[in-house]
Motif scaffolding. Structure first.
Motif, PDB file in Angstrom:
ATOM      1  N   GLY A 221     -31.233  -1.384 -29.836  1.00 24.06           N
ATOM      2  CA  GLY A 221     -30.525  -2.617 -30.137  1.00 24.06           C
ATOM      3  C   GLY A 221     -30.605  -2.964 -31.615  1.00 24.06           C
ATOM      4  N   ASP A 222     -30.981  -4.209 -31.919  1.00 25.97           N
ATOM      5  CA  ASP A 222     -31.075  -4.671 -33.303  1.00 25.97           C
ATOM      6  C   ASP A 222     -32.475  -4.517 -33.897  1.00 25.97           C
ATOM      7  OD1 ASP A 222     -28.387  -5.502 -33.473  1.00 25.97           O
ATOM      8  OD2 ASP A 222     -28.854  -7.381 -32.445  1.00 25.97           O
ATOM      9  N   TYR A 223     -33.334  -3.788 -33.213  1.00 30.26           N
ATOM     10  CA  TYR A 223     -34.730  -3.714 -33.631  1.00 30.26           C
ATOM     11  C   TYR A 223     -34.889  -3.173 -35.043  1.00 30.26           C
ATOM     12  CZ  TYR A 223     -39.766  -2.790 -33.370  1.00 30.26           C
ATOM     13  OH  TYR A 223     -41.115  -2.776 -33.602  1.00 30.26           O
ATOM     14  N   PHE A 224     -34.065  -2.194 -35.418  1.00 34.99           N
ATOM     15  CA  PHE A 224     -34.174  -1.587 -36.745  1.00 34.99           C
ATOM     16  C   PHE A 224     -33.930  -2.627 -37.833  1.00 34.99           C
ATOM     17  CE2 PHE A 224     -32.789   0.798 -40.454  1.00 34.99           C
ATOM     18  CZ  PHE A 224     -33.631   1.897 -40.453  1.00 34.99           C
ATOM     19  N   VAL A 225     -32.990  -3.536 -37.599  1.00 36.01           N
ATOM     20  CA  VAL A 225     -32.646  -4.566 -38.584  1.00 36.01           C
ATOM     21  C   VAL A 225     -33.600  -5.750 -38.513  1.00 36.01           C
ATOM     22  CG1 VAL A 225     -30.830  -6.164 -39.335  1.00 36.01           C
ATOM     23  CG2 VAL A 225     -30.224  -3.864 -38.546  1.00 36.01           C
ATOM     24  N   ALA A 249     -29.429  -9.510 -40.549  1.00 41.28           N
ATOM     25  CA  ALA A 249     -30.292  -9.469 -41.724  1.00 41.28           C
ATOM     26  C   ALA A 249     -30.502 -10.878 -42.288  1.00 41.28           C
ATOM     27  CB  ALA A 249     -29.696  -8.547 -42.786  1.00 41.28           C
ATOM     28  N   VAL A 250     -29.415 -11.607 -42.453  1.00 40.61           N
ATOM     29  CA  VAL A 250     -29.514 -12.947 -43.032  1.00 40.61           C
ATOM     30  C   VAL A 250     -30.281 -13.881 -42.095  1.00 40.61           C
ATOM     31  CG1 VAL A 250     -28.178 -14.973 -43.732  1.00 40.61           C
ATOM     32  CG2 VAL A 250     -27.450 -12.684 -44.441  1.00 40.61           C
ATOM     33  N   LYS A 251     -30.069 -13.730 -40.802  1.00 38.08           N
ATOM     34  CA  LYS A 251     -30.802 -14.548 -39.828  1.00 38.08           C
ATOM     35  C   LYS A 251     -32.303 -14.429 -40.041  1.00 38.08           C
ATOM     36  CE  LYS A 251     -31.581 -15.008 -34.838  1.00 38.08           C
ATOM     37  NZ  LYS A 251     -31.240 -14.467 -33.487  1.00 38.08           N
ATOM     38  N   HIS A 252     -32.747 -13.223 -40.410  1.00 39.32           N
ATOM     39  CA  HIS A 252     -34.178 -12.985 -40.620  1.00 39.32           C
ATOM     40  C   HIS A 252     -34.532 -12.987 -42.112  1.00 39.32           C
ATOM     41  CE1 HIS A 252     -35.024 -12.159 -36.382  1.00 39.32           C
ATOM     42  NE2 HIS A 252     -33.828 -11.611 -36.350  1.00 39.32           N
ATOM     43  N   LEU A 253     -33.636 -13.572 -42.920  1.00 35.47           N
ATOM     44  CA  LEU A 253     -33.863 -13.762 -44.358  1.00 35.47           C
ATOM     45  C   LEU A 253     -34.138 -12.458 -45.098  1.00 35.47           C
ATOM     46  CD1 LEU A 253     -35.920 -17.079 -44.311  1.00 35.47           C
ATOM     47  CD2 LEU A 253     -33.451 -16.759 -44.532  1.00 35.47           C
TER      48      LEU A 253
END
Length: 492
Positions: A221-225, A249-253
């Protein structure tokens, strides 16, 4: 009686590269890498699990502490070693790209040359990470600005120019003192990652600075990002996927660096040299079957020269050979998979129903598409609105220069472009009026040079690769103030 398993040509590339160790991925799922021309299995790889990715990021984080503080000349020497190895292995790399990505030998040779150039440019970066000393309004204070590595980069790279588009991220990230975890496309994991890791390993890169994980999106899923360690997420690929990656990416700054899709316009003005324009259009459209983000998608031609352009373009197209990419005369090899072929054929059929003229219908053999040419196309047709990513030429007539600019800008994309005119100043003026990250006067749209900014506007991406702009992408600045004499405060 058991049937013997076919020998896989690249069976030595069945491992991931994590913390300097070549190891079998711990997922229960397997990735079969196939030659897109003949469907032969080249290698079978166990995918990386989330645990493998976690270990890779932790290894990168640990290794970056020393690598980021290494002497600049150590990094310079490493990149120079990499460039030398690329030159020595060029024929081997060309063969790999032909087998794994369906590249023609011409395209593969260009790809490796571009990679060598980018590595040589990146070898300059360690000595270009300049800081500065700034004045202060406070007596006795000195303001210092340092340029530092971001830390750990997570990179997701595509299948179409796998070696170059991965090298373009890996080389500058490592040159500027970062560590990197790479996830190449599962259709081209060798040329898009594993071979690059091997070359950097041979060049002397410390363990953990570069890690390669081949992963299945359905599993990770999105784990890499979303992983907490990387500070930068570099993504090259489609706009839809890149929009999602950028949002995560932006969600997690995290800082996103995105090079996405294009709907690149090739404008032929009424005073253009038609023979030169045709030659450029054929190269910019048909190189690598049109499977290039900066390939021509729309050929916009003034009505005054439309008919002679179309006739000469048809004649040039007739001489372009499609087929086995191993044949040095082949220009158009296979599409990466049948899904891409079917998508292109659907766009063609839809546009013909919408009123486009199919003046050349190519044959399709397996994954090989011979060239198609559509004329009298309008901007609202499917092939003009969407990035075709196939050897399908789309020719749009316009009445004048103003309409050419309007049509070129009438898309949410803005990656590359081109304009042909016998007046250089006229061509430059038109180019300046196109909203795009890159555009070329009297040339085609597929241009890459290591010392100029590469990237797009609008839906075509965020940020720039190559040259000094790559340093900006993979570094950050820190303000350190130094109070050299006792400061007087208004209260204490």
């Amino acid at each position: 009686m058991s049937v013997a398993k076919a020998v896989e040509k690249y069976t030595q590339w069945n491992k991931l590269f994590v913390n300097g160790s070549w190891r079998i991925g711990s997922s229960n799922k397997e990735c079969q890498v196939e030659n897109p021309y003949n469907d032969k299995v080249l290698v079978t790889i166990n995918y990386a699990s989330k645990e493998d990715i976690d270990e890779a990021y932790k290894a990168a984080q640990s290794a970056q502490k020393n690598w980021g503080g290494s002497a600049p000349y150590e990094r310079v020497m490493l990149l120079e070693n990499v460039a030398r190895l690329l030159e020595e292995k060029k024929e081997e790399l060309i063969e790999l790209l032909v087998d794994e990505s369906g590249s023609s030998r011409l395209k593969a040779s260009i790809e490796i040359d571009c990679s060598i150039a980018d590595v040589k440019e990146a070898a300059k970066y360690p000595l270009q990470m300049e800081g500065s000393i700034r004045a202060s309004a406070i007596p006795g204070k000195e303001n210092r600005v340092y340029r530092d590595p971001m830390g750990v980069v997570g990179a997701i790279t595509p299948w179409n120019w796998p070696f170059y588009l991965t090298t373009r991220v890996v080389a500058p990230a490592i040159a500027t003192g970062n560590a990197i975890v790479l996830k190449p496309d599962a259709q081209t994991p060798i040329s898009g990652g594993l071979m690059i890791a091997k070359i950097f390993e041979e060049a002397g890169l410390p363990n953990g600075v570069l890690n390669v994980t081949v992963a299945d999106l359905d599993e990770i899923g999105d784990y890499f990002v979303e992983h907490p360690i990387p500070e930068v997420i570099s993504f090259t690929g489609s706009t839809n996927a890149g929009s999602h990656v950028g949002a995560m990416a932006v969600k997690h700054l995290k800082k996103p660096a995105l090079e996405l899709g294009g709907n690149n316009a090739f404008i032929v003005l009424d005073d253009a040299d038609i023979d030169q324009a045709v030659a450029a259009a054929a190269f910019g459209k048909y190189m690598h079957s049109g499977q290039i983000c900066i390939a021509i998608n729309r050929i916009i031609v003034d009505r005054k020269v439309y008919e002679p352009f179309v006739e000469k373009f048809k004649a040039t197209t007739a001489g372009i050979k499609a087929g086995d990419p191993c044949n040095p005369e082949t220009i158009i090899g296979p599409m990466i998979n049948r899904k891409q072929v079917d998508r292109a054929l659907k766009l063609i059929d839809q546009s013909v129903e919408e009123g486009a003229n199919l003046v050349k219908k190519g044959e399709v053999h397996g994954n090989v598409m011979e060239p198609f040419i559509l004329t009298e196309v309008t901007s609202d047709m499917a092939v003009a609105k969407d990035e075709v990513f196939a050897p399908v030429a789309v020719i749009i007539p316009v009445s004048n220069e103003e309409e050419a600019i309007e049509v070129a800008n009438g898309t949410p994309f803005g990656l590359s472009g081109a304009v042909f005119s016998n007046s250089l100043e006229r061509g430059i003026n038109v180019a300046r009026n196109i909203k795009t990250g890159m555009i070329h006067v009297n040339d085609q749209t597929i241009n890459v040079e290591p010392n100029v900014p590469f990237g797009g506007e609008k839906y075509s991406g965020l940020g720039r690769y190559c040259g000094e702009w790559a340093i900006e992408e993979f570094t950050t600045v820190k303000w350190v103030s130094v109070q050299k004499q006792a400061r007087q405060y208004p209260f204490s």
